[in-house]
Design a protein around this motif. Structure first.
Motif, PDB file in Angstrom:
ATOM      1  N   LYS A 147     -15.935  12.645  -8.462  1.00 53.33           N
ATOM      2  CA  LYS A 147     -17.261  12.234  -8.923  1.00 53.33           C
ATOM      3  C   LYS A 147     -17.302  10.715  -9.138  1.00 53.33           C
ATOM      4  N   ASP A 148     -16.254  10.172  -9.728  1.00 51.16           N
ATOM      5  CA  ASP A 148     -16.183   8.722  -9.945  1.00 51.16           C
ATOM      6  C   ASP A 148     -16.116   7.974  -8.616  1.00 51.16           C
ATOM      7  N   ILE A 149     -15.316   8.485  -7.685  1.00 51.26           N
ATOM      8  CA  ILE A 149     -15.181   7.839  -6.372  1.00 51.26           C
ATOM      9  C   ILE A 149     -16.535   7.794  -5.666  1.00 51.26           C
ATOM     10  N   VAL A 150     -17.244   8.924  -5.659  1.00 46.66           N
ATOM     11  CA  VAL A 150     -18.559   8.981  -5.005  1.00 46.66           C
ATOM     12  C   VAL A 150     -19.533   8.021  -5.684  1.00 46.66           C
ATOM     13  N   GLY A 151     -19.502   7.966  -6.999  1.00 47.64           N
ATOM     14  CA  GLY A 151     -20.382   7.050  -7.729  1.00 47.64           C
ATOM     15  C   GLY A 151     -20.124   5.592  -7.386  1.00 47.64           C
ATOM     16  N   VAL A 152     -18.851   5.212  -7.285  1.00 44.39           N
ATOM     17  CA  VAL A 152     -18.510   3.825  -6.954  1.00 44.39           C
ATOM     18  C   VAL A 152     -18.874   3.525  -5.498  1.00 44.39           C
ATOM     19  N   ILE A 153     -18.691   4.488  -4.619  1.00 48.17           N
ATOM     20  CA  ILE A 153     -19.060   4.303  -3.204  1.00 48.17           C
ATOM     21  C   ILE A 153     -20.559   4.050  -3.082  1.00 48.17           C
ATOM     22  N   ILE A 154     -21.350   4.876  -3.749  1.00 50.68           N
ATOM     23  CA  ILE A 154     -22.809   4.703  -3.699  1.00 50.68           C
ATOM     24  C   ILE A 154     -23.199   3.347  -4.286  1.00 50.68           C
ATOM     25  N   SER A 155     -22.584   2.977  -5.399  1.00 46.95           N
ATOM     26  CA  SER A 155     -22.869   1.676  -6.022  1.00 46.95           C
ATOM     27  C   SER A 155     -22.533   0.527  -5.082  1.00 46.95           C
ATOM     28  N   THR A 156     -21.409   0.636  -4.390  1.00 46.08           N
ATOM     29  CA  THR A 156     -20.988  -0.414  -3.463  1.00 46.08           C
ATOM     30  C   THR A 156     -21.991  -0.568  -2.322  1.00 46.08           C
ATOM     31  N   ILE A 157     -22.368   0.541  -1.724  1.00 49.36           N
ATOM     32  CA  ILE A 157     -23.283   0.500  -0.583  1.00 49.36           C
ATOM     33  C   ILE A 157     -24.656  -0.013  -1.008  1.00 49.36           C
ATOM     34  N   VAL A 158     -25.220   0.587  -2.050  1.00 48.55           N
ATOM     35  CA  VAL A 158     -26.563   0.195  -2.500  1.00 48.55           C
ATOM     36  C   VAL A 158     -26.558  -1.251  -2.997  1.00 48.55           C
ATOM     37  N   GLY A 159     -25.560  -1.621  -3.793  1.00 49.66           N
ATOM     38  CA  GLY A 159     -25.489  -2.983  -4.325  1.00 49.66           C
ATOM     39  C   GLY A 159     -25.336  -4.029  -3.240  1.00 49.66           C
ATOM     40  N   THR A 160     -24.443  -3.766  -2.292  1.00 52.65           N
ATOM     41  CA  THR A 160     -24.211  -4.722  -1.199  1.00 52.65           C
ATOM     42  C   THR A 160     -25.460  -4.902  -0.349  1.00 52.65           C
ATOM     43  N   LEU A 161     -26.062  -3.801   0.055  1.00 53.13           N
ATOM     44  CA  LEU A 161     -27.230  -3.890   0.939  1.00 53.13           C
ATOM     45  C   LEU A 161     -28.448  -4.452   0.208  1.00 53.13           C
TER      46      LEU A 161
ATOM     47  N   VAL B 113       0.839  -1.200   0.000  1.00 51.14           N
ATOM     48  CA  VAL B 113       0.000   0.000   0.000  1.00 51.14           C
ATOM     49  C   VAL B 113       0.874   1.251   0.000  1.00 51.14           C
ATOM     50  N   LEU B 114       1.950   1.243   0.775  1.00 49.27           N
ATOM     51  CA  LEU B 114       2.877   2.379   0.802  1.00 49.27           C
ATOM     52  C   LEU B 114       3.467   2.636  -0.585  1.00 49.27           C
ATOM     53  N   LEU B 115       3.923   1.582  -1.243  1.00 49.17           N
ATOM     54  CA  LEU B 115       4.522   1.732  -2.576  1.00 49.17           C
ATOM     55  C   LEU B 115       3.511   2.232  -3.607  1.00 49.17           C
ATOM     56  N   VAL B 116       2.300   1.690  -3.559  1.00 46.44           N
ATOM     57  CA  VAL B 116       1.267   2.158  -4.483  1.00 46.44           C
ATOM     58  C   VAL B 116       0.906   3.605  -4.161  1.00 46.44           C
ATOM     59  N   GLY B 117       0.822   3.940  -2.886  1.00 44.98           N
ATOM     60  CA  GLY B 117       0.546   5.318  -2.481  1.00 44.98           C
ATOM     61  C   GLY B 117       1.619   6.283  -2.965  1.00 44.98           C
ATOM     62  N   LEU B 118       2.886   5.876  -2.839  1.00 45.18           N
ATOM     63  CA  LEU B 118       3.974   6.716  -3.356  1.00 45.18           C
ATOM     64  C   LEU B 118       3.849   6.916  -4.864  1.00 45.18           C
ATOM     65  N   ASP B 119       3.491   5.852  -5.555  1.00 39.37           N
ATOM     66  CA  ASP B 119       3.315   5.944  -7.000  1.00 39.37           C
ATOM     67  C   ASP B 119       2.134   6.845  -7.347  1.00 39.37           C
ATOM     68  N   LEU B 120       1.033   6.726  -6.599  1.00 45.66           N
ATOM     69  CA  LEU B 120      -0.151   7.537  -6.868  1.00 45.66           C
ATOM     70  C   LEU B 120       0.025   8.999  -6.457  1.00 45.66           C
ATOM     71  N   SER B 121       0.977   9.277  -5.561  1.00 45.74           N
ATOM     72  CA  SER B 121       1.167  10.648  -5.082  1.00 45.74           C
ATOM     73  C   SER B 121       1.589  11.600  -6.193  1.00 45.74           C
ATOM     74  N   LYS B 122       2.058  11.067  -7.291  1.00 43.99           N
ATOM     75  CA  LYS B 122       2.468  11.890  -8.425  1.00 43.99           C
ATOM     76  C   LYS B 122       1.268  12.431  -9.201  1.00 43.99           C
ATOM     77  N   GLU B 123       0.110  11.826  -8.964  1.00 46.88           N
ATOM     78  CA  GLU B 123      -1.094  12.181  -9.718  1.00 46.88           C
ATOM     79  C   GLU B 123      -1.825  13.357  -9.069  1.00 46.88           C
ATOM     80  N   LYS B 124      -2.391  14.207  -9.915  1.00 42.30           N
ATOM     81  CA  LYS B 124      -3.268  15.264  -9.434  1.00 42.30           C
ATOM     82  C   LYS B 124      -4.674  14.690  -9.338  1.00 42.30           C
ATOM     83  N   ILE B 125      -5.350  14.972  -8.237  1.00 44.87           N
ATOM     84  CA  ILE B 125      -6.720  14.490  -8.095  1.00 44.87           C
ATOM     85  C   ILE B 125      -7.643  15.562  -8.668  1.00 44.87           C
TER      86      ILE B 125
END
Length: 188
Positions: free
Chosen positions: A51-65, A33-45
């Motif tokens: 918007k994509d993160i929120v959409g996937v979160i909602i899908s996960t919660i609604v789909g699971t329940l 996780v540390l190595l992937v985090g270091l690699d991802l730290s180069k990216e601008k969010i």
């Protein structure tokens, strides 16, 4: 490749009787996780990632329940017991402990098994699933999309997907104790 590695590890472990110190796997996972985090730290969010993160979160919660609710009609458990067991969203160690300590060791064990099974399914399908549905695969991974599955997701997809995966897993992990406790209160 992943499945072959697991099988090779099982065979080597059985033949050599090598026992790793208790926290070796945890250290390797945190290092990954540390190595992937270091690699991802180069990216601008960018806003589109949020918007994509929120959409996937909602899908996960609604789909699971929703799946847990439908499944509850076929299980010899109360509907809310099935839902609370599923509300670990893949974080088997925390959800099982919360449920066992507050409600029932039986339902805690079911939660543990269901969430471990969720992680195993995600590990098996990720290399293939990411080709068909990046965000669907992240949703299946649940809370593990930021730790155990992050390396696999980063390997078999692109940087954007890995960013969404990390953000999704982080927020879902924060929501696990909230949802488990809400459903435990509804059970009481």
């Amino acid at each position: 490749m992943l499945l072959g590695s697991v099988i090779a590890g099982l065979i080597i472990g059985r033949l050599t009787h090598i026992e790793l110190p208790g926290n070796t796997v945890e250290i390797v996972l945190y290092s990954l996780v540390l190595l992937v985090g270091l690699d991802l730290s180069k990216e601008k969010i960018e806003k589109r990632f949020l918007k994509d993160i929120v959409g996937v979160i909602i899908s996960t919660i609604v789909g699971t329940l929703a799946f847990a609710f439908v499944l509850s009609f076929f299980l010899p458990l109360k509907k809310m017991e099935t839902i609370v067991a599923a509300s670990g969203f893949g974080w088997y160690s925390l959800s099982a402990v919360l449920i066992t300590n507050s409600y029932s060791a039986y339902i805690g064990s079911i939660s543990f098994f269901a969430n471990v099974l969720r992680e195993l399914i995600a590990i098996i399908i990720s290399p293939f699933g990411l080709k068909f549905s990046r965000y669907g695969t992240i949703s299946v991974a649940g809370a593990t999309s930021m730790d155990t599955l992050l390396g696999i997701i980063a390997t078999y997809s692109d940087r954007e997907t890995a960013l969404v995966s990390f953000g999704h897993g982080f927020v879902i992990s924060l929501l696990v104790p909230v949802f488990v406790n809400i459903f435990l209160k509804l059970l009481a």
